[in-house]
Design an enzyme around this catalytic site. Structure first.
Site, PDB file in Angstrom:
ATOM      1  N   GLU A 239       0.801  -1.222   0.000  1.00 35.15           N
ATOM      2  CA  GLU A 239       0.000   0.000   0.000  1.00 35.15           C
ATOM      3  C   GLU A 239       0.840   1.282   0.000  1.00 35.15           C
ATOM      4  OE1 GLU A 239      -3.692  -0.060   2.352  1.00 35.15           O
ATOM      5  OE2 GLU A 239      -3.181  -2.109   2.882  1.00 35.15           O
ATOM      6  N   HIS A 255       9.001 -25.930   5.507  1.00 36.60           N
ATOM      7  CA  HIS A 255       8.327 -27.147   5.049  1.00 36.60           C
ATOM      8  C   HIS A 255       7.756 -26.974   3.649  1.00 36.60           C
ATOM      9  CE1 HIS A 255       8.766 -29.008   9.023  1.00 36.60           C
ATOM     10  NE2 HIS A 255       8.668 -27.760   9.453  1.00 36.60           N
ATOM     11  N   LYS A 347     -13.756  -1.194  -4.124  1.00 40.29           N
ATOM     12  CA  LYS A 347     -14.866  -0.965  -3.188  1.00 40.29           C
ATOM     13  C   LYS A 347     -16.030  -0.301  -3.926  1.00 40.29           C
ATOM     14  CE  LYS A 347     -12.419  -0.863   1.234  1.00 40.29           C
ATOM     15  NZ  LYS A 347     -11.976  -0.116   2.394  1.00 40.29           N
TER      16      LYS A 347
HETATM   17  O1  PA5 Z   1      -5.346  -0.011   4.295  1.00 40.09           O
HETATM   18  C1  PA5 Z   1      -6.451   0.076   3.753  1.00 40.09           C
HETATM   19  O2  PA5 Z   1      -6.898   1.138   3.293  1.00 40.09           O
HETATM   20  C2  PA5 Z   1      -7.301  -1.159   3.667  1.00 40.09           C
HETATM   21  O3  PA5 Z   1      -6.578  -2.300   3.952  1.00 40.09           O
HETATM   22  C3  PA5 Z   1      -8.505  -1.021   4.612  1.00 40.09           C
HETATM   23  O4  PA5 Z   1      -8.094  -1.088   5.963  1.00 40.09           O
HETATM   24  C4  PA5 Z   1      -9.517  -2.110   4.315  1.00 40.09           C
HETATM   25  O5  PA5 Z   1      -9.967  -1.963   2.983  1.00 40.09           O
HETATM   26  C5  PA5 Z   1     -10.704  -2.076   5.255  1.00 40.09           C
HETATM   27  O6  PA5 Z   1     -11.227  -0.784   5.366  1.00 40.09           O
HETATM   28  P1  PA5 Z   1     -11.557  -0.243   6.832  1.00 40.09           P
HETATM   29  O7  PA5 Z   1     -10.266  -0.286   7.559  1.00 40.09           O
HETATM   30  O8  PA5 Z   1     -12.075   1.134   6.623  1.00 40.09           O
HETATM   31  O9  PA5 Z   1     -12.569  -1.196   7.378  1.00 40.09           O
END
Ligand code: PA5
Length: 353
Positions: A239, A255, A347
């Site tokens: 990310e 393993h 999303k």
């Molecule tokens: O880092 C991110 O933006 C994602 O991994 C979110 O955490 C994930 O999509 C879930 O969203 P939220 O944390 O708002 O529930």
């Protein structure tokens, strides 16, 4: 390529200030813990028999940390549920913790609805959204997280320590004040060495990001908090740096994965071994032997040792280091660490589907 030591260049390349968010991890941990401890309306869990921790992505990490860091102190089994369906064992005597930074994540909302239908003891941690609204309308206490953070993954301090404080308040964990103090001390000690103001020549996180360069990172951790940290490094590389990355845990990788490291197969990879003092001797020996195998396949490897003594402090020292390394790597590769366009697009597409 950006000069990581140039403050003006950093500000331009990191306009949402992800690096500033990383620097606040110690104070987030303290604030999260106090919020969790002080939350009113938490469920009565005296006769609870298990904990299902529901969340996705950045909001699920806290469940893994709690499970791994407190496994010697939690008297109930904990399962992290990363999906829209609760396992069959979840029932009236289960504590279901629903964790979503935005409060709008479909999978977590589905688990929340299912938990209410099953009559489970439900607790919610969120900055608001639909989850916050539905929890409030059902008379449930909400462990609140500030809504103004740059991203869900930057809320890891609030989310983890908010849940830990709430578990203490519910009587499921002993007093954690000493653990939280150690986390603060360790992170406050590390941040000036790893943070953006520390020049590359004296900054192990900037140096590691530069050494990884255009290789694909792989994080290894020992089963327990080391493995949880390795998973966090992987998702932060994805990310913050917008690159593929992988993680696995010892002893399991001995393993299977080691067989894949044969002459030349490691040429495009960079291995980061995340070490803690909590590893059993068998795992320490495996790190040495397994790294040798990977290096003979052409992988470049480096070790990062956790700071601190307790499991929580060691886990968060590795989290802090990985958060910095991944953000620096993103900047070096020309990316703003904050936006996650692919996640947002998915999303939106699924909400309209
Ligand atoms: O880092 C991110 O933006 C994602 O991994 C979110 O955490 C994930 O999509 C879930 O969203 P939220 O944390 O708002 O529930």
């Amino acid at each position: 390529v950006i000069d990581l030591d140039d403050a003006e260049a950093r500000r331009a390349a990191d306009p949402s200030d992800m690096l500033g968010a990383v620097a606040r991890l110690a104070s987030d941990a303290r604030r999260g813990y106090e919020t969790g401890l002080g939350t009113v309306g938490l469920p009565d869990v005296d006769d609870a028999t298990g904990i299902a921790f529901c969340g996705m992505g950045g909001s699920a990490v806290s469940g893994d940390v709690v499970r791994a860091a407190f496994r010697d102190r939690l008297r109930l089994p904990v399962e992290t549920v990363r999906g829209p369906e609760l396992p069959e064992w979840v029932g009236r005597s289960t504590l279901v913790v629903c964790s979503s930074y935005s409060g709008n994540t479909a999978e977590t909302l589905a688990c929340f609805g299912e938990a209410l239908e099953r009559g489970s003891r439900v607790s919610v941690i969120t900055s608001g959204g639909e989850l916050g609204a539905r929890a409030t309308s059902n008379g449930l206490g909400v462990i609140s997280v500030p809504p103004e953070l740059v991203a869900p993954r930057a809320a890891v301090g609030h989310l983890t320590f908010g849940v830990a404080g709430a578990l203490e308040a519910m009587g499921l964990l002993p007093r954690l004040g000493g653990d939280v103090r150690e986390v603060e001390q360790v992170l406050e000690g590390l941040a000036p060495r790893l943070g953006p103001e520390a020049p590359t020549a004296a900054n192990p996180a900037k140096q590691l990001a530069r050494r990884i360069d255009d290789r694909v990172p792989i994080a290894w951790g020992g089963e327990g908090v080391g493995a949880v940290a390795a998973a966090r490094w992987k998702t932060q590389f994805n990310e913050n740096a917008k690159i593929p990355a992988f993680w696995s845990a010892l002893p399991e990788l001995d393993h299977n994965e080691v067989v894949g490291w044969s002459a030349g197969s490691g040429d495009r990879f960079f291995l980061v071994c995340l070490r803690t003092s909590l590893e059993p001797p068998d795992v320490s020996a495996r790190f040495r032997l397994s790294r040798d195998i990977a290096e003979s396949a052409g992988i470049l490897a480096e070790e990062v040792a956790a700071a601190g003594r307790g499991a929580l402090a060691q886990a968060f020292s590795l989290v802090l280091t990985g958060d910095y390394v991944s953000a620096y790597l993103g900047l070096l590769r020309g990316f703003d660490p904050t936006p996650v366009e692919a996640i947002d697009r998915l999303k939106r597409a699924l909400a309209g589907a």
